[in-house]
Write an enzyme that holds these catalytic residues in place. Structure first.
Site, PDB file in Angstrom:
ATOM      1  NE  ARG A 199      -6.709   5.215   5.255  1.00  0.00           N
ATOM      2  CZ  ARG A 199      -5.967   4.743   6.245  1.00  0.00           C
ATOM      3  NH1 ARG A 199      -5.462   5.558   7.147  1.00  0.00           N
ATOM      4  NH2 ARG A 199      -5.724   3.460   6.359  1.00  0.00           N
ATOM      5  NE  ARG A 200     -11.975   3.639   2.467  1.00  0.00           N
ATOM      6  CZ  ARG A 200     -10.642   3.572   2.558  1.00  0.00           C
ATOM      7  NH1 ARG A 200     -10.073   2.667   3.311  1.00  0.00           N
ATOM      8  NH2 ARG A 200      -9.865   4.408   1.905  1.00  0.00           N
ATOM      9  CG  ASP A 236      -2.006  -0.981   1.215  1.00  0.00           C
ATOM     10  OD1 ASP A 236      -2.231  -1.587   0.161  1.00  0.00           O
ATOM     11  OD2 ASP A 236      -2.667  -1.156   2.255  1.00  0.00           O
ATOM     12  CG  MET A 237       2.015   5.517  -1.735  1.00  0.00           C
ATOM     13  SD  MET A 237       3.754   5.119  -1.378  1.00  0.00           S
ATOM     14  CE  MET A 237       4.303   4.422  -2.940  1.00  0.00           C
ATOM     15  CB  ALA A 294      -6.906   7.219   1.139  1.00  0.00           C
ATOM     16  CD  GLN A 302      -0.754   7.743  -2.257  1.00  0.00           C
ATOM     17  OE1 GLN A 302       0.294   8.373  -2.419  1.00  0.00           O
ATOM     18  NE2 GLN A 302      -1.173   7.347  -1.073  1.00  0.00           N
ATOM     19  CE  LYS A 352     -14.232  12.712  -5.721  1.00  0.00           C
ATOM     20  NZ  LYS A 352     -13.812  11.927  -6.866  1.00  0.00           N
ATOM     21  CE  LYS A 387     -11.316   8.657  -8.916  1.00  0.00           C
ATOM     22  NZ  LYS A 387     -12.754   8.941  -8.899  1.00  0.00           N
ATOM     23  NE  ARG A 419      -4.039  -1.741  -4.618  1.00  0.00           N
ATOM     24  CZ  ARG A 419      -3.596  -1.972  -3.360  1.00  0.00           C
ATOM     25  NH1 ARG A 419      -3.296  -0.987  -2.536  1.00  0.00           N
ATOM     26  NH2 ARG A 419      -3.415  -3.204  -2.951  1.00  0.00           N
ATOM     27  CG  HIS A 460     -15.016   1.909  -4.887  1.00  0.00           C
ATOM     28  ND1 HIS A 460     -14.180   2.635  -4.069  1.00  0.00           N
ATOM     29  CD2 HIS A 460     -14.903   0.621  -4.503  1.00  0.00           C
ATOM     30  CE1 HIS A 460     -13.593   1.831  -3.213  1.00  0.00           C
ATOM     31  NE2 HIS A 460     -14.004   0.607  -3.452  1.00  0.00           N
TER      32      HIS A 460
HETATM   33  P1  FAD Z   1     -14.424   8.280  -5.604  1.00  0.00           P
HETATM   34  O1  FAD Z   1     -14.002   9.458  -6.379  1.00  0.00           O
HETATM   35  O2  FAD Z   1     -14.422   8.335  -4.100  1.00  0.00           O
HETATM   36  O3  FAD Z   1     -15.854   7.844  -6.048  1.00  0.00           O
HETATM   37  C1  FAD Z   1     -16.149   7.766  -7.431  1.00  0.00           C
HETATM   38  C2  FAD Z   1     -17.478   7.130  -7.629  1.00  0.00           C
HETATM   39  O4  FAD Z   1     -17.430   5.770  -7.156  1.00  0.00           O
HETATM   40  C3  FAD Z   1     -18.593   7.773  -6.851  1.00  0.00           C
HETATM   41  O5  FAD Z   1     -19.079   8.917  -7.514  1.00  0.00           O
HETATM   42  C4  FAD Z   1     -19.589   6.633  -6.823  1.00  0.00           C
HETATM   43  O6  FAD Z   1     -20.236   6.524  -8.062  1.00  0.00           O
HETATM   44  C5  FAD Z   1     -18.690   5.422  -6.640  1.00  0.00           C
HETATM   45  N1  FAD Z   1     -18.562   5.120  -5.190  1.00  0.00           N
HETATM   46  C6  FAD Z   1     -17.531   5.428  -4.397  1.00  0.00           C
HETATM   47  N2  FAD Z   1     -17.766   4.980  -3.144  1.00  0.00           N
HETATM   48  C7  FAD Z   1     -18.977   4.417  -3.141  1.00  0.00           C
HETATM   49  C8  FAD Z   1     -19.805   3.776  -2.149  1.00  0.00           C
HETATM   50  N3  FAD Z   1     -19.420   3.660  -0.871  1.00  0.00           N
HETATM   51  N4  FAD Z   1     -20.990   3.280  -2.536  1.00  0.00           N
HETATM   52  C9  FAD Z   1     -21.390   3.389  -3.816  1.00  0.00           C
HETATM   53  N5  FAD Z   1     -20.665   3.978  -4.796  1.00  0.00           N
HETATM   54  C10 FAD Z   1     -19.487   4.489  -4.462  1.00  0.00           C
HETATM   55  N6  FAD Z   1      -5.445   4.922  -1.082  1.00  0.00           N
HETATM   56  C11 FAD Z   1      -4.180   5.208  -0.749  1.00  0.00           C
HETATM   57  O7  FAD Z   1      -3.852   6.379  -0.547  1.00  0.00           O
HETATM   58  N7  FAD Z   1      -3.238   4.218  -0.634  1.00  0.00           N
HETATM   59  C12 FAD Z   1      -3.530   2.912  -0.897  1.00  0.00           C
HETATM   60  O8  FAD Z   1      -2.649   2.051  -0.787  1.00  0.00           O
HETATM   61  C13 FAD Z   1      -4.858   2.592  -1.297  1.00  0.00           C
HETATM   62  N8  FAD Z   1      -5.204   1.327  -1.603  1.00  0.00           N
HETATM   63  C14 FAD Z   1      -6.447   1.084  -2.101  1.00  0.00           C
HETATM   64  C15 FAD Z   1      -6.753  -0.200  -2.546  1.00  0.00           C
HETATM   65  C16 FAD Z   1      -7.966  -0.448  -3.163  1.00  0.00           C
HETATM   66  C17 FAD Z   1      -8.278  -1.822  -3.658  1.00  0.00           C
HETATM   67  C18 FAD Z   1      -8.925   0.619  -3.302  1.00  0.00           C
HETATM   68  C19 FAD Z   1     -10.250   0.399  -3.982  1.00  0.00           C
HETATM   69  C20 FAD Z   1      -8.643   1.858  -2.823  1.00  0.00           C
HETATM   70  C21 FAD Z   1      -7.418   2.119  -2.212  1.00  0.00           C
HETATM   71  N9  FAD Z   1      -7.103   3.382  -1.733  1.00  0.00           N
HETATM   72  C22 FAD Z   1      -5.810   3.646  -1.365  1.00  0.00           C
HETATM   73  C23 FAD Z   1      -8.166   4.410  -1.547  1.00  0.00           C
HETATM   74  C24 FAD Z   1      -8.268   5.352  -2.733  1.00  0.00           C
HETATM   75  O9  FAD Z   1      -7.149   6.209  -2.761  1.00  0.00           O
HETATM   76  C25 FAD Z   1      -9.539   6.228  -2.640  1.00  0.00           C
HETATM   77  O10 FAD Z   1      -9.467   7.007  -1.473  1.00  0.00           O
HETATM   78  C26 FAD Z   1     -10.833   5.453  -2.624  1.00  0.00           C
HETATM   79  O11 FAD Z   1     -10.788   4.323  -3.443  1.00  0.00           O
HETATM   80  C27 FAD Z   1     -11.980   6.350  -3.137  1.00  0.00           C
HETATM   81  O12 FAD Z   1     -11.758   6.744  -4.465  1.00  0.00           O
HETATM   82  P2  FAD Z   1     -12.524   6.084  -5.737  1.00  0.00           P
HETATM   83  O13 FAD Z   1     -11.586   6.030  -6.874  1.00  0.00           O
HETATM   84  O14 FAD Z   1     -13.122   4.799  -5.334  1.00  0.00           O
HETATM   85  O15 FAD Z   1     -13.610   7.061  -6.172  1.00  0.00           O
END
Ligand code: FAD
Length: 278
Positions: free
Chosen positions: A260-261, A107-108, A163, A137, A175, A161, A158, A202
């Site tokens: 964070r979530r 992870d980062m 976190a 990221q 954003k 965006k 991987r 997602h």
């Molecule tokens: P967002 O811009 O948050 O959402 C985009 C769209 O996705 C939304 O408009 C919606 O349509 C859909 N969506 C998002 N959440 C939901 C929900 N709860 N229910 C329904 N629809 C939803 N971050 C790090 O900094 N370091 C890491 O090592 C890291 N590892 C990760 C590993 C994985 C497998 C994933 C999935 C994420 C990881 N992250 C990590 C987190 C990442 O950086 C984001 O903070 C997080 O994934 C939210 O961004 P997003 O791209 O999903 O889209």
């Protein structure tokens, strides 16, 4: 015991809970990425304890018929102690995983850890010829260069965006801008990487674009999403033949992960509350 409010996003407290969760995912053709919750350790014995826990987890995965890999946080396995401790523990985990056919993701964390994480990762995968992957990221301005650095290095990347709240001198904080950069970097990865692309998002638009780019360039890819987020979409994509992985956190240190979530998407709190009430 994990409170109901957090259990939407966390698979359970024990490795057995997490492996059982992966079994239900595998039944729907979704693979698991197991992460023992823990971060920011300054005491080397905490880093050693989690390193040992990952080694045991690798044994459990290897002894099972599960489709699963693991993901570790640098500050969980020693980066908060010093770089040598981190490198030593990372090598131990990746070597152990490589000997048992279990892939290891790194992870980062926040930008102060990026150089040390990439340096340790790159040295390791060059030596191993793969067997591990690292997260980058899109919200960090440096990421395009980091992707260029890793394009011809063995191992997977991987793209997420991001976190962590980062200073605006080095990061995109708007954003829409992060979404735009994410799109550009995904395109770059499909054009420049031969293998090993993971879309950690997602975002339905990002997933759709990855599918289109795969059609154009043929580059193999996987979609990665988190436990408790768009689970139906994960199953649907897997049923359509896309490689889907769910990141499965487990353990008792759930609070900062849950925070964070909720911080990245306030609806996650409503969503978790609704899951309790229904
Ligand atoms: P967002 O811009 O948050 O959402 C985009 C769209 O996705 C939304 O408009 C919606 O349509 C859909 N969506 C998002 N959440 C939901 C929900 N709860 N229910 C329904 N629809 C939803 N971050 C790090 O900094 N370091 C890491 O090592 C890291 N590892 C990760 C590993 C994985 C497998 C994933 C999935 C994420 C990881 N992250 C990590 C987190 C990442 O950086 C984001 O903070 C997080 O994934 C939210 O961004 P997003 O791209 O999903 O889209």
């Amino acid at each position: 015991m994990i409170p109901p409010i957090a259990s939407t996003f966390v698979a359970g407290e024990t490795p057995a809970d997490a492996l059982e969760h992966v079994r239900t995912l595998n039944e729907r053709e979704v693979a698991g990425i197991l992460n023992l919750l823990g971060e920011h350790y300054e005491d080397p014995s905490d880093a050693t304890a989690d390193t040992n826990a990952y080694v045991e987890l690798i044994d459990s995965i290897a002894a099972s018929d599960l489709d699963a890999c693991i993901s570790v946080k640098p500050s969980q396995i020693g980066l908060g102690v010093d770089e040598e401790t981190f490198e030593r523990n990372l090598i131990e985990i990746v070597d152990y995983g490589a000997n048992r056919g279990v892939f290891v993701w790194v992870d980062m964390e926040d930008h102060t850890t990026t150089d040390a994480t990439l340096d340790a990762y790159e040295a390791l995968v060059r030596r191993h010829g793969g067997g591990a992957g690292v997260c980058l990221q899109a919200n960090l301005e440096r990421t395009r260069e980091d992707l260029e650095r890793l394009a011809d290095v063995p191992g997977k990347v991987r793209l997420v965006k991001g976190a962590y709240d980062e200073p605006e001198e080095i990061a995109y904080t708007d954003k829409d801008r992060v979404d735009e950069v994410y799109r550009e970097l995904v395109e770059y990865m499909f054009e420049s990487f031969d293998d090993g692309i993971a879309i950690g998002s997602h975002d339905p638009a990002a997933v759709a674009r990855a599918r289109e780019l795969h059609q154009i360039h043929g580059t193999p890819y996987e979609i990665q999403m988190l436990t408790g987020v768009r689970t139906d979409a994960q199953y649907e994509l897997a049923a359509q033949g896309v490689d889907v992985y769910q990141y499965v956190p487990y353990g008792s240190r759930w609070l900062s992960y849950f925070y964070r979530r909720v911080r990245e998407r306030r609806e996650n709190l409503t969503f978790a509350l609704r899951a309790i009430l229904s």
